[in-house]
Design a protein around this motif. Structure first.
Motif, mmCIF file in Angstrom:
data_model
loop_
_atom_site.group_PDB
_atom_site.id
_atom_site.type_symbol
_atom_site.label_atom_id
_atom_site.label_comp_id
_atom_site.label_asym_id
_atom_site.label_seq_id
_atom_site.Cartn_x
_atom_site.Cartn_y
_atom_site.Cartn_z
ATOM 1 N N SER A 110 -7.084 -7.161 8.746
ATOM 2 C CA SER A 110 -6.597 -6.045 9.578
ATOM 3 C C SER A 110 -5.284 -6.463 10.249
ATOM 4 O O SER A 110 -4.918 -7.649 10.232
ATOM 5 N N GLY A 111 -4.604 -5.488 10.865
ATOM 6 C CA GLY A 111 -3.330 -5.780 11.533
ATOM 7 C C GLY A 111 -3.466 -6.858 12.594
ATOM 8 O O GLY A 111 -2.638 -7.778 12.683
ATOM 9 N N GLY A 112 -4.529 -6.759 13.403
ATOM 10 C CA GLY A 112 -4.750 -7.738 14.470
ATOM 11 C C GLY A 112 -5.013 -9.134 13.909
ATOM 12 O O GLY A 112 -4.513 -10.133 14.434
ATOM 13 N N GLN A 113 -5.808 -9.169 12.832
ATOM 14 C CA GLN A 113 -6.108 -10.473 12.210
ATOM 15 C C GLN A 113 -4.848 -11.101 11.628
ATOM 16 O O GLN A 113 -4.630 -12.310 11.741
ATOM 17 N N ARG A 114 -4.012 -10.255 11.031
ATOM 18 C CA ARG A 114 -2.752 -10.766 10.464
ATOM 19 C C ARG A 114 -1.866 -11.354 11.563
ATOM 20 O O ARG A 114 -1.231 -12.388 11.371
ATOM 21 N N LYS A 115 -1.839 -10.676 12.723
ATOM 22 C CA LYS A 115 -1.041 -11.194 13.846
ATOM 23 C C LYS A 115 -1.558 -12.576 14.251
ATOM 24 O O LYS A 115 -0.787 -13.500 14.506
ATOM 25 N N ARG A 116 -2.886 -12.697 14.332
ATOM 26 C CA ARG A 116 -3.483 -13.963 14.752
ATOM 27 C C ARG A 116 -3.163 -15.081 13.750
ATOM 28 O O ARG A 116 -2.835 -16.194 14.139
ATOM 29 N N ILE A 117 -3.261 -14.736 12.462
ATOM 30 C CA ILE A 117 -2.968 -15.755 11.441
ATOM 31 C C ILE A 117 -1.484 -16.144 11.513
ATOM 32 O O ILE A 117 -1.120 -17.312 11.363
#
Lengths: 271, 257
Positions: free
Chosen positions: B153-160
């Motif tokens: 998801s967008g949030g997960q991509r930001k975290r990665i």
């Protein structure tokens, strides 16, 4: 009725637009020049991205095999079939293997391989690098102290440069097999007789010049795809344009190079 | 409202900008920007879209060159360094991109390993695996290690994206619109992560945003970029305690009426 001043103004605008366009053409040529110079500067100095080069060779070479095999085989069959009609008029169908061999080795295989590579590989390089550019993946590499030019451009250009001659040799083999399939079916020529004629008809210069041509074609396809992708802009529209113009420009340049190569080889052959 | 980090070292400037100017064609984006970032500080740069906030951090990271002015990062003048010297400095700067900029063709593990295998050649397989696990755990996404970026998801991509920058243990973090395009709850999670990175990895950060919640929750100090220059500076409350209509309208229309 237009006044003199209006006409003069329009002429000035036209001249301005033309000079801008000429300016843009020369700027692009200079950019391409620097891009190629940078490639040769980066290719010889470490670090070397061997793993990525191998991966790209697989992408360019192995993944092109199904398309290349089918196209090469069909070209062999079709060319043989079409040539038979002309040769039959002179009762010279026994020359078919020699004719096929010369046509395929000298012109068809290098050209067909280059055109297929430009379509399949050139567009994919243009689109991939273009997409990486607009999604800031190239910037991300740069800020993590990795040279994106070396990792993305050098590896891909080397892969296309070395895999295109390999694919060309493969196309020669497959197309000749297509030719044999057709000749055997119609003239009942044996495998040995067919290939004896094939090899008798071609010279070292034919093979050597085709390999060299394929290196040049491969380099052109790689450098054009990378240049278009690496310099793409304007979001997703730019990615589409990069992919499209990679194919069109590479094909155009391949034909120009073929024409030049033809003149050079002709001069060498009859020197 | 975030409590100001007590560990900020006001005697240690990690980034110092003086008279920074940048133009694109005829458009002056930055018109003489002066800025200091102190050790351990989270500095938020606020401003409307197109005011040159991203340009500012791209100049700091060396992706763009300034037309005029001095850019000093960790004691090095960015205008005067290039090649390996610039690469060495870049290892100390983490850049979290607006769209995460994860490499599409690689798994999450390969994305995280990418900067490590190229810049920390002394590390063995086990150490690399260990570092990957540590940063993934830090952003709470250990389970995604073998997934492709397109599966997140967008949030997960930001975290990665943040994890990929943390793996090189940077001294400075640059966040470009960290909450853009995220739902409010995920935005809060990202804000918390930015604060956690500051305390756990002892980083100094510049956070570029137009999200006032993000600015309020992550910034020790806030500066506002208007017309190519910093017009307001202070804590979140100090910045918006003004009669300047441009600042007030930014607050009114973007945050709480």
């Amino acid at each position: 009725m237009r006044s003199k001043n209006e006409n003069a103004g329009e002429t000035r605008v036209r001249k301005y637009i033309i000079s801008k366009r000429i300016d843009a053409v020369f700027t692009t040529l200079a950019d391409i020049h620097f891009f190629i110079v940078r490639f040769f500067r980066e290719v010889f100095f470490p670090p070397y991205e061997f793993k990525e080069i191998v991966r790209q060779c697989y992408e360019v070479g192995v993944k092109s095999l199904p398309l290349i095999s089918l196209t090469g085989f069909i070209i062999g069959i079709v060319f043989t079939n079409q040539s038979r009609v002309s040769l039959a008029e002179f009762g010279a169908t026994s020359w078919l293997p020699a004719l096929i061999s010369i046509a395929i080795v000298r012109a068809l295989a290098p050209l067909v391989t280059a055109l297929i590579a430009a379509g399949r590989v050139g567009s994919s390089i243009g689109a991939e690098l273009g997409s990486m550019k607009v999604t800031e993946q190239i910037d991300a590499m740069e800020v993590s102290a990795t040279n994106p030019f070396k990792f993305l451009v050098v590896t891909r250009v080397l892969a296309t440069t070395f895999m295109t001659p390999a694919l060309m040799m493969y196309v020669v083999f497959v197309a000749l097999m297509g030719g044999y399939f057709n000749v055997h079916k119609n003239e009942l020529t044996s495998f040995t007789a067919y290939f004896v004629q094939v090899f008798n008809a071609i010279t070292f210069l034919d093979i050597f010049s085709s390999i060299i041509k394929s290196f040049v074609f491969g380099f052109t396809i790689g450098i054009v795809g990378c240049y278009k992708g690496y310099n793409s802009s304007k979001g997703t529209e730019g990615v589409g344009k990069a992919a499209n113009s990679s194919v069109v420009t590479a094909m155009f340049l391949v034909f120009i190079e073929e024409l030049l190569a033809l003149q050079i080889i002709h001069a060498i052959r009859f020197a | 409202m975030k409590k100001v980090n007590p560990n900020i070292d006001k005697n240690n400037k990690v980034i110092s900008l003086n008279g920074l100017k940048k133009s694109f064609d005829d458009f002056d984006v930055l018109r003489g920007v002066d800025l200091n970032l102190y050790q351990g500080e989270n500095l938020v740069v606020l401003g409307r879209s197109g005011t040159g906030k991203s340009v500012l951090i791209k100049i700091i990271s060396g992706l763009l060159k300034a037309d005029e002015g001095v850019v000093n990062v960790l004691g090095s003048n960015m205008n005067r360094i290039a090649g390996r010297e610039l690469d060495r400095l870049r290892l100390k700067i983490g850049f979290s991109f607006q769209n995460s900029a994860l490499y599409d063709s690689m798994t999450i593990r390969e994305n995280l390993e990418f900067p490590l295998v190229r810049n920390r050649k002394e590390l063995g397989r086990k150490e690399i695996d260990n570092l990957v696990e540590v940063v993934l755990e830090a952003v709470g996404l250990s389970q995604t290690i073998n997934q492709m970026p397109s599966e997140l998801s967008g949030g997960q991509r930001k975290r990665i994206g943040i994890a990929r920058t943390l793996i090189l243990r940077p001294e400075i973090m640059l966040y470009d619109e960290p909450t853009a395009g995220l739902d409010p709850i995920t935005s809060i999670e990202i804000n918390n992560l930015i604060n956690e990175v500051q305390t756990r990895f002892n980083t100094s950060s510049i956070i570029i945003t137009h999200d006032l919640t993000c600015a309020r929750d992550t910034g020790d100090r806030v500066v506002m970029l208007l017309d190519g220059q910093f017009q307001r500076e202070g804590t979140f409350e100090e910045v918006f305690n003004t009669d300047d209509e441009r600042v007030k309208s930014f607050y009114n229309y973007n945050f709480i009426k």
